[in-house]
Design a protein around this motif. Sequence first.
Motif, PDB file in Angstrom:
ATOM      1  N   VAL A 151       7.306  -1.489   9.508  1.00 35.77           N
ATOM      2  CA  VAL A 151       6.203  -1.743   8.577  1.00 35.77           C
ATOM      3  C   VAL A 151       5.053  -2.422   9.310  1.00 35.77           C
ATOM      4  CG1 VAL A 151       5.519  -3.062   6.516  1.00 35.77           C
ATOM      5  CG2 VAL A 151       7.750  -1.939   6.594  1.00 35.77           C
ATOM      6  N   ALA A 152       3.829  -1.983   9.034  1.00 29.86           N
ATOM      7  CA  ALA A 152       2.632  -2.672   9.499  1.00 29.86           C
ATOM      8  C   ALA A 152       2.226  -3.674   8.428  1.00 29.86           C
ATOM      9  CB  ALA A 152       1.509  -1.683   9.761  1.00 29.86           C
ATOM     10  N   VAL A 153       2.076  -4.939   8.829  1.00 29.89           N
ATOM     11  CA  VAL A 153       1.678  -5.986   7.882  1.00 29.89           C
ATOM     12  C   VAL A 153       0.282  -6.458   8.272  1.00 29.89           C
ATOM     13  CG1 VAL A 153       2.232  -8.218   6.869  1.00 29.89           C
ATOM     14  CG2 VAL A 153       4.081  -6.682   7.589  1.00 29.89           C
ATOM     15  N   GLU A 154      -0.673  -6.189   7.388  1.00 24.92           N
ATOM     16  CA  GLU A 154      -2.071  -6.518   7.636  1.00 24.92           C
ATOM     17  C   GLU A 154      -2.382  -7.890   7.030  1.00 24.92           C
ATOM     18  OE1 GLU A 154      -6.387  -4.967   6.005  1.00 24.92           O
ATOM     19  OE2 GLU A 154      -4.755  -3.507   6.227  1.00 24.92           O
ATOM     20  N   LEU A 155      -2.795  -8.827   7.884  1.00 22.80           N
ATOM     21  CA  LEU A 155      -3.195 -10.161   7.470  1.00 22.80           C
ATOM     22  C   LEU A 155      -4.694 -10.324   7.680  1.00 22.80           C
ATOM     23  CD1 LEU A 155      -0.176 -10.795   9.300  1.00 22.80           C
ATOM     24  CD2 LEU A 155      -0.399 -12.531   7.520  1.00 22.80           C
ATOM     25  N   PRO A 156      -5.314 -11.377   7.135  1.00 31.00           N
ATOM     26  CA  PRO A 156      -6.761 -11.524   7.324  1.00 31.00           C
ATOM     27  C   PRO A 156      -7.212 -11.490   8.774  1.00 31.00           C
ATOM     28  CG  PRO A 156      -6.003 -13.022   5.625  1.00 31.00           C
ATOM     29  CD  PRO A 156      -4.771 -12.388   6.218  1.00 31.00           C
ATOM     30  N   GLY A 157      -6.366 -11.981   9.706  1.00 32.52           N
ATOM     31  CA  GLY A 157      -6.757 -12.029  11.112  1.00 32.52           C
ATOM     32  C   GLY A 157      -6.375 -10.810  11.929  1.00 32.52           C
ATOM     33  N   GLY A 158      -5.552  -9.911  11.384  1.00 27.49           N
ATOM     34  CA  GLY A 158      -5.107  -8.750  12.153  1.00 27.49           C
ATOM     35  C   GLY A 158      -3.773  -8.234  11.641  1.00 27.49           C
ATOM     36  N   THR A 159      -3.165  -7.336  12.412  1.00 30.57           N
ATOM     37  CA  THR A 159      -1.971  -6.627  11.958  1.00 30.57           C
ATOM     38  C   THR A 159      -0.793  -6.863  12.895  1.00 30.57           C
ATOM     39  OG1 THR A 159      -3.319  -4.902  10.929  1.00 30.57           O
ATOM     40  CG2 THR A 159      -1.024  -4.349  11.375  1.00 30.57           C
ATOM     41  N   LEU A 160       0.393  -7.060  12.310  1.00 35.65           N
ATOM     42  CA  LEU A 160       1.647  -7.180  13.040  1.00 35.65           C
ATOM     43  C   LEU A 160       2.553  -6.019  12.669  1.00 35.65           C
ATOM     44  CD1 LEU A 160       2.365 -10.982  12.467  1.00 35.65           C
ATOM     45  CD2 LEU A 160       1.433  -9.921  14.528  1.00 35.65           C
ATOM     46  N   ARG A 161       3.420  -5.616  13.609  1.00 36.60           N
ATOM     47  CA  ARG A 161       4.451  -4.624  13.301  1.00 36.60           C
ATOM     48  C   ARG A 161       5.786  -5.338  13.163  1.00 36.60           C
ATOM     49  NH1 ARG A 161       5.144  -1.665  17.747  1.00 36.60           N
ATOM     50  NH2 ARG A 161       7.354  -2.130  18.092  1.00 36.60           N
ATOM     51  N   ILE A 162       6.468  -5.077  12.053  1.00 40.93           N
ATOM     52  CA  ILE A 162       7.762  -5.688  11.787  1.00 40.93           C
ATOM     53  C   ILE A 162       8.806  -4.582  11.681  1.00 40.93           C
ATOM     54  CG2 ILE A 162       9.058  -7.261  10.328  1.00 40.93           C
ATOM     55  CD1 ILE A 162       6.508  -8.491  11.522  1.00 40.93           C
ATOM     56  N   ASP A 163       9.891  -4.713  12.436  1.00 38.64           N
ATOM     57  CA  ASP A 163      10.967  -3.715  12.441  1.00 38.64           C
ATOM     58  C   ASP A 163      12.280  -4.385  12.070  1.00 38.64           C
ATOM     59  OD1 ASP A 163       9.646  -1.196  13.716  1.00 38.64           O
ATOM     60  OD2 ASP A 163       9.067  -2.826  15.064  1.00 38.64           O
ATOM     61  N   TRP A 164      12.946  -3.831  11.075  1.00 36.83           N
ATOM     62  CA  TRP A 164      14.255  -4.355  10.661  1.00 36.83           C
ATOM     63  C   TRP A 164      15.082  -3.233  10.056  1.00 36.83           C
ATOM     64  CZ3 TRP A 164      16.011  -7.103   5.713  1.00 36.83           C
ATOM     65  CH2 TRP A 164      17.276  -7.693   5.918  1.00 36.83           C
ATOM     66  N   LEU A 173       0.823  -1.205   0.000  1.00 38.70           N
ATOM     67  CA  LEU A 173       0.000   0.000   0.000  1.00 38.70           C
ATOM     68  C   LEU A 173       0.855   1.252   0.000  1.00 38.70           C
ATOM     69  CD1 LEU A 173      -2.803  -1.072   2.497  1.00 38.70           C
ATOM     70  CD2 LEU A 173      -2.695  -1.390   0.020  1.00 38.70           C
ATOM     71  N   ASP A 174       1.934   1.229   0.780  1.00 36.63           N
ATOM     72  CA  ASP A 174       2.915   2.317   0.778  1.00 36.63           C
ATOM     73  C   ASP A 174       4.186   1.778   1.427  1.00 36.63           C
ATOM     74  OD1 ASP A 174       2.615   2.631   3.666  1.00 36.63           O
ATOM     75  OD2 ASP A 174       0.804   3.782   3.256  1.00 36.63           O
ATOM     76  N   ARG A 175       5.130   2.635   1.756  1.00 34.30           N
ATOM     77  CA  ARG A 175       6.426   2.179   2.263  1.00 34.30           C
ATOM     78  C   ARG A 175       6.354   1.645   3.697  1.00 34.30           C
ATOM     79  NH1 ARG A 175      11.037   2.963  -0.420  1.00 34.30           N
ATOM     80  NH2 ARG A 175      12.183   2.817   1.562  1.00 34.30           N
ATOM     81  N   SER A 176       5.238   1.816   4.365  1.00 35.13           N
ATOM     82  CA  SER A 176       5.134   1.337   5.741  1.00 35.13           C
ATOM     83  C   SER A 176       3.878   0.499   5.981  1.00 35.13           C
ATOM     84  CB  SER A 176       5.155   2.523   6.721  1.00 35.13           C
ATOM     85  OG  SER A 176       4.044   3.378   6.489  1.00 35.13           O
ATOM     86  N   HIS A 177       3.252   0.026   4.917  1.00 34.36           N
ATOM     87  CA  HIS A 177       1.991  -0.693   5.077  1.00 34.36           C
ATOM     88  C   HIS A 177       1.849  -1.746   3.976  1.00 34.36           C
ATOM     89  CE1 HIS A 177      -2.679  -0.437   5.695  1.00 34.36           C
ATOM     90  NE2 HIS A 177      -2.172  -1.608   6.040  1.00 34.36           N
ATOM     91  N   LEU A 178       1.775  -3.028   4.404  1.00 37.67           N
ATOM     92  CA  LEU A 178       1.610  -4.144   3.485  1.00 37.67           C
ATOM     93  C   LEU A 178       0.366  -4.933   3.855  1.00 37.67           C
ATOM     94  CD1 LEU A 178       5.263  -5.604   3.577  1.00 37.67           C
ATOM     95  CD2 LEU A 178       4.351  -3.898   1.976  1.00 37.67           C
ATOM     96  N   ARG A 179      -0.219  -5.590   2.857  1.00 37.91           N
ATOM     97  CA  ARG A 179      -1.263  -6.584   3.086  1.00 37.91           C
ATOM     98  C   ARG A 179      -0.745  -7.931   2.608  1.00 37.91           C
ATOM     99  NH1 ARG A 179      -6.291  -2.950   0.957  1.00 37.91           N
ATOM    100  NH2 ARG A 179      -6.681  -1.835   2.912  1.00 37.91           N
ATOM    101  N   LEU A 180      -1.133  -9.004   3.303  1.00 40.02           N
ATOM    102  CA  LEU A 180      -0.497 -10.303   3.055  1.00 40.02           C
ATOM    103  C   LEU A 180      -1.480 -11.449   3.256  1.00 40.02           C
ATOM    104  CD1 LEU A 180       2.271 -11.888   2.695  1.00 40.02           C
ATOM    105  CD2 LEU A 180       2.405 -11.852   5.194  1.00 40.02           C
TER     106      LEU A 180
END
Length: 282
Positions: A241-254, A200-207
Amino acid sequence: MQLRFSKMHGIGNDFVVLDCRQREFALDAAQIRALADRHAGVGFDQLLSVEPARDPSCAFYYGIWNADGSPSGQCGNGVRCVAAWLHRAGALALGDDVRVESPSGPVTVSVLGPNEVTVDMGEPVFEPARIPFVAVGTADHYAIDVAGEMLDIGAVSMGNPHAVAMVDDLADPVLQVLGPRLTNHERFPESANAGFVQQLDRSHLRLRVHERGAGWTLACGTGACAAMAVLHRRGAVDDSVAVELPGGTLRIDWAGPGHPLWMTGPAAFAFEGEWPAPGNTA
């Protein structure tokens, strides 16, 4: 067989957790499949066993088995549930950093609050032989024929193998075919978790993820880590990055090579039970 268990989930990725700190884990693959059956059993994506640590630097060990009875090397949503389970059992204090041992090696966990756990998942592994993956092409983009479709994927291990493919539409029906085929592709000798990611943008993914040994799941913690890692390596996303999955969202930092990847998200208790339940002779 009479087992006390906890039913838990991490944003919909569901687990049965067994306390094996004082007794040896003794279920075989057929018993695991029976317990995983969502009609005649309890139902889960993965089974987790909390056991004494093999590694003296770790406080506990946790085993991971898929719903089909096969073992797994790592489970991101699962380790958060293990940490929350240990905290409720009085074995892990709120805010403490504790090393726990997975089948693929140690990770560091910390329970931040009643429903939030953060995990040091280690550094993503991109070397094909260590994933394992039969590489043809560049390290950032691999062309792979899946059911007659040419996909551009990234390949990475987060303690288990992942294939990550960018898509424009996560609702595309073709993914129902591509997911299982990519999971079982011959270029992944140990099969793989197949992740389809929409940026969606540099800090937001759907998966969406088709997991080896479990199929399509509401969430996959290592899949979220893998998707972020592949896109970060390509320079397509920021360090958080916030990763949005069907069940909810996780925050991933790297922060990139030389740094561990951190995953933060919830872990929830559903209920406690016994298997077989009273009156159930299955």
